[in-house]
Design an enzyme around this catalytic site. Structure first.
Site, PDB file in Angstrom:
ATOM      1  N   ILE A 184       0.836  -1.199   0.000  1.00 51.79           N
ATOM      2  CA  ILE A 184       0.000   0.000   0.000  1.00 51.79           C
ATOM      3  C   ILE A 184       0.878   1.258   0.000  1.00 51.79           C
ATOM      4  CG2 ILE A 184      -1.852   1.228   1.141  1.00 51.79           C
ATOM      5  CD1 ILE A 184      -2.541  -1.627   0.065  1.00 51.79           C
ATOM      6  N   GLU A 196      -6.529   4.569 -12.914  1.00 47.59           N
ATOM      7  CA  GLU A 196      -5.246   4.163 -12.357  1.00 47.59           C
ATOM      8  C   GLU A 196      -4.334   3.591 -13.439  1.00 47.59           C
ATOM      9  OE1 GLU A 196      -3.272   1.107  -9.052  1.00 47.59           O
ATOM     10  OE2 GLU A 196      -5.457   1.228  -9.257  1.00 47.59           O
TER      11      GLU A 196
END
Length: 390
Positions: free
Chosen positions: A159, A243
C-alpha cells in the site's frame, strides 16, 4: 501533437509546475530516497499550489480542471526522477481522493477530501492483500456489521502511503457469500484502534512509504461506508481505468525523459575519435525506441481525451498500462546501456530510473492479468459496465 490537446493555459501550468518541482522538491529528493519518508511540509506546499485539487470540485477547494492538467502533473513528476515521490503524490490524489470524491457523501468530503486537496491530510487506498494481488474479488478482509458500526478484520499489502497517511480507503467483504459482489468501501482514520502498519523495503520507489497493514477488530462507524453496501467491486473496477491510464502516462513520460538524457549524453561522449551519436547501430536503436515512446504517448493522450469526455475506457486504459510500461522498461534499459559503465552508477539518473520503472508492469494489475482482461474483451466479447451511485 500537443496542440491537439493543450491550450496556452495548459502550457503555462506546465511551466509553473516544473518550476515548483525544481525549486521546492528536487533539493530534497535524495534525502527522501534514503529515508523513505517524504516530509509533511512538501505535501502542504503542493496543496497550497492547488496541484492536489486539479480535477476536484471547487466547493471542496479544487479547481475542476480538465484531465490534461492531470496528464501534465503526472508527466512533470516523472521528470524529477523519483518514482517513489511521484507515486506518493498520485496515489494520494488519484487513488484515495478519487474514491472520496466519487463515493463519499458531503460529510466525508468535508472531513477528508477538502483537507486532502489542501495537503493537510494524506490518504492511501487499501485493496491488495498478501494472498490476492490482482485477484480483487478473492480478497479475504471482512467487515461485519454490528449495530452502528462495522468490525473489520484482515490485512492489506503493497500500500503506497500505507505507513504515514492520515486516513485509509479500505475494501472489505461485507457479504463474503456473494464473492466479488459482496464487497464494500470504507474510509477510516489512521489512529483508529486495531490498525497497524509495517513498512516494506523495496527495490525501487524508495522515497515512498509502502506498507503492509493489519486490521484487528477495527470498529468503523456505519456512516464511514462509502457508496452502497456490496457495490465496492464495481467502484474499484470503474476507477481502475484511471489508475491504469495514470501508470501508462507515467511510463511514457519517464521513457521520454530517459531518451532526452541519453541523447544529451551521447552528443558529448566520444569513442574512437567521434561522438557516439554518430554510430549507426546506436542511432538506429534510439530512433526505434523514440518511435515506440511517441506511439505510446499518442495513444495515451487519445485515451485521456476520451476519458475526459466521460467515456468508459477500461479496455484502452488497460492496453495503455500493458504496452507503455513494457516500452518504458525497454527504453530505460537501452538508454542506460548508452551510458556504458556510468549508467550503472548511482550518481547518474538511469540507475534509479531503471529500478523505479520495473514496478510499472506489476503495480495496478500485473501485465499477465492485464493480458487476460484484454483477451476477455477482444476475444470473448466481455464488457465492463461503469458503476452507478444513487
Amino acid at each position: 501533437m500537443t496542440d491537439l490537446y493543450y491550450t496556452e493555459e495548459h502550457h503555462l501550468f506546465r511551466e509553473s509546475l516544473r518550476d515548483f518541482l525544481q525549486k521546492e522538491v528536487v533539493p530534497h529528493i535524495d534525502k527522501w530516497e534514503k529515508t523513505g519518508h517524504i516530509e509533511r511540509f512538501i505535501w502542504e506546499k503542493v496543496g497550497e499550489m492547488g496541484f492536489f485539487g486539479i480535477n476536484y470540485p471547487e466547493e471542496y477547494g479544487g479547481m475542476n480542471l480538465d484531465l490534461f492538467y492531470t496528464v501534465i502533473f503526472l508527466e512533470e513528476l516523472q521528470r524529477i526522477n523519483s518514482g517513489g515521490f511521484a507515486a506518493a503524490m498520485w496515489a494520494h490524489a488519484y487513488l484515495a481522493m478519487t474514491h472520496l470524491n466519487a463515493e463519499g457523501d458531503d460529510r466525508i468530503k468535508q472531513k477528508y477530501l477538502a483537507p486532502s486537496i489542501e495537503g493537510k491530510m494524506i490518504g492511501c487506498l487499501c485493496i491488495t492483500e498478501p494472498f490476492g494481488g490482482s485477484d480483487v474479488a478473492g480478497m479475504r478482509t471482512t467487515a461485519v456489521k454490528e449495530g452502528d458500526h462495522y468490525v473489520l478484520n484482515g490485512s492489506k499489502t503493497f500500500i503506497t502511503n500505507g505507513v504515514y497517511s492520515d486516513y485509509l480507503i479500505v475494501a472489505a467483504k461485507t457479504s463474503p457469500e456473494l464473492g466479488g459482489k459482496g464487497m464494500s468501501i470504507f474510509v477510516m482514520d489512521r489512529d483508529t484502534s486495531g490498525i497497524s502498519a509495517t513498512k516494506l523495503d523495496k527495490l525501487g520507489w524508495r522515497a515512498s512509504d509502502t506498507g503492509e497493514i493489519a486490521f484487528d477488530n477495527v470498529k468503523v462507524p456505519v456512516e464511514n461506508l462509502m457508496g452502497e453496501e456490496n457495490k465496492g467491486f464495481a467502484y474499484i473496477m470503474q476507477h481502475f481505468a484511471l489508475e491504469r491510464l495514470i501508470m501508462g502516462i507515467n511510463a511514457h513520460a519517464r521513457a521520454e525523459y530517459a531518451i532526452e538524457y541519453a541523447l544529451d549524453y551521447m552528443k558529448d561522449r566520444t569513442a574512437f575519435g567521434k561522438t557516439i551519436n554518430t554510430f549507426q547501430a546506436l542511432r538506429h536503436l534510439m530512433a526505434e525506441r523514440t518511435s515506440e515512446v511517441e506511439m505510446a504517448k499518442a495513444f495515451n493522450y487519445a485515451t485521456a481525451y476520451r476519458l475526459n469526455r466521460g467515456e468508459y475506457v477500461v479496455k484502452e486504459a488497460t492496453m495503455s498500462k500493458l504496452i507503455s510500461t513494457k516500452i518504458a522498461d525497454q527504453v530505460i534499459n537501452d538508454c542506460l546501456q548508452m551510458l556504458g559503465g556510468y549508467g550503472y552508477m548511482e550518481e547518474y539518473p538511469l540507475a534509479r530510473m531503471m529500478r523505479d520503472s520495473r514496478l510499472g508492469p506489476i503495480g495496478g494489475g500485473t501485465s499477465e492479468i492485464l493480458r487476460e482482461i484484454i483477451a476477455k474483451m477482444v476475444i470473448d466479447g466481455k464488457t465492463y459496465d461503469p458503476a452507478t451511485k444513487k
